[in-house]
Design a protein around this motif. Structure first.
Motif, short mmCIF file in Angstrom:
data_model
loop_
_atom_site.label_atom_id
_atom_site.label_comp_id
_atom_site.label_asym_id
_atom_site.label_seq_id
_atom_site.Cartn_x
_atom_site.Cartn_y
_atom_site.Cartn_z
N TYR A 1 -86.23 -26.27 -23.44
CA TYR A 1 -87.32 -25.61 -22.71
C TYR A 1 -86.71 -24.78 -21.57
CZ TYR A 1 -90.49 -28.77 -25.14
OH TYR A 1 -91.20 -29.44 -26.11
N THR B 1 -84.25 -33.13 -16.19
CA THR B 1 -83.49 -32.01 -15.65
C THR B 1 -83.32 -32.15 -14.14
OG1 THR B 1 -84.26 -30.52 -17.40
CG2 THR B 1 -83.43 -29.50 -15.38
N ALA B 2 -84.39 -32.56 -13.45
CA ALA B 2 -84.32 -32.73 -11.99
C ALA B 2 -83.38 -33.86 -11.60
CB ALA B 2 -85.72 -32.99 -11.44
N ASP C 1 -88.91 -33.81 -19.84
CA ASP C 1 -87.84 -32.83 -19.78
C ASP C 1 -87.64 -32.33 -18.35
OD1 ASP C 1 -86.09 -31.19 -21.75
OD2 ASP C 1 -86.90 -29.69 -20.38
N ALA C 2 -88.74 -32.06 -17.66
CA ALA C 2 -88.64 -31.60 -16.27
C ALA C 2 -88.04 -32.69 -15.39
CB ALA C 2 -90.02 -31.19 -15.77
N ARG C 3 -88.47 -33.94 -15.61
CA ARG C 3 -87.97 -35.04 -14.80
C ARG C 3 -86.48 -35.26 -15.03
NH1 ARG C 3 -90.59 -40.78 -16.01
NH2 ARG C 3 -92.34 -39.34 -16.26
N PRO D 1 -87.71 -21.53 -18.52
CA PRO D 1 -88.88 -21.12 -17.74
C PRO D 1 -89.84 -20.22 -18.49
CG PRO D 1 -86.91 -21.03 -16.37
CD PRO D 1 -86.44 -21.33 -17.76
N ARG E 1 -92.72 -32.43 -22.25
CA ARG E 1 -92.45 -31.44 -21.22
C ARG E 1 -92.29 -32.12 -19.84
NH1 ARG E 1 -93.32 -25.86 -21.94
NH2 ARG E 1 -93.84 -25.24 -24.08
N SER E 2 -93.09 -33.13 -19.59
CA SER E 2 -92.97 -33.86 -18.33
C SER E 2 -91.63 -34.58 -18.23
CB SER E 2 -94.13 -34.86 -18.19
OG SER E 2 -93.98 -35.65 -17.04
#
Length: 237
Positions: free
Chosen positions: A188, A140-141, A136-138, A190, A133-134
């Motif tokens: 993933y 995406t950003a 994936d967020a990175r 929101p 999850r970490s």
């Protein structure tokens, strides 16, 4: 779902321990001939996908798989993707372990299991889910919501990540299968993850790449976290 990143979970190819019916754990077991062929075959399926990042468990069987499947990639090693620490169970035949008192607990109540001199399965699941999850967020950003990235890991680790994506208790994760060199895909959003592929060992992966954003839309699309009522049109939309 085309506006969120896509995670591809790749299990390493078959190892000498898999072939012999042993529990490798974190031991430095390598791919056997079948595993090397599996890695090369999945590489053909992955070829052409615009992977924004490749992340891997530090164990040699994962690194060997990526060397064969994606020779042009430069994987990033992340300890969060390492195999569960099976402690004193590592290196032992599964037939022998099946006679241990802990074995039925592993099968029916894995969330309560702490392996002798090893890791708790719940701890393995928590750090694996947090890791992907970490990342994936990175990604995406850094690369945008249409990014596709790959993580190479191990059977129980992948099953735990899938259980989280499905919103099921870890005690049900033994119902999930992740074969050697299989691909599992998750997006993933929101509000919820979507499981797009599970234990895929031969399908075309090109459909997992999100389409480019349209400049004009006739009608607003549903929020990216919403499921398509009725099933939707699929990847070929």
């Amino acid at each position: 779902m085309g506006s969120v990143a896509t995670l591809l979970l790749l299990r390493h190819g078959r190892t000498t321990a898999n072939a012999d019916g042993g529990l490798a754990g974190r031991q430095p077991v390598e791919l056997d001939d079948t595993g090397r062929a599996q890695a090369s075959a999945v590489g053909e399926r992955l070829r052409g996908l615009p992977l924004a990042a490749v992340v891997t468990s530090p164990l040699v069987r994962c690194r060997q798989t990526l060397e064969l499947a994606l020779p042009q990639a430069t994987p990033t090693v992340d300890e969060g993707l390492i195999e569960c620490g099976y402690g004193s169970w590592e290196g032992q035949p599964l037939k022998k372990l099946a006679k241990e008192p802990l074995w039925p607990v592993v099968q029916q109540h894995p969330s309560a299991v702490v392996f002798p001199d090893g890791e708790a399965m719940a701890a393995m699941a928590a750090r694996a889910v947090a890791t992907v999850r970490s990342w994936d967020a990175r990604i995406t950003a850094e690369h945008g919501p249409e990014a596709v990235w790959l993580a190479c890991s191990h059977g129980d680790v992948i099953k735990a990540i899938v259980a989280d994506a499905l919103g099921v208790h870890l005690d049900l994760f033994q119902r999930i299968v992740a074969d050697p060199a299989s691909v599992t895909a998750i997006r993933y959003t929101p509000l919820r993850p979507f499981l797009l592929r599970l234990n895929d060992t031969g399908g075309d992966l090109a459909g997992l790449v999100p389409p480019p954003p349209r400049r004009r839309r006739r009608a607003a699309r549903p929020a990216e976290s919403d499921a398509a009522v009725g099933g939707g049109a699929g990847a070929g939309r």
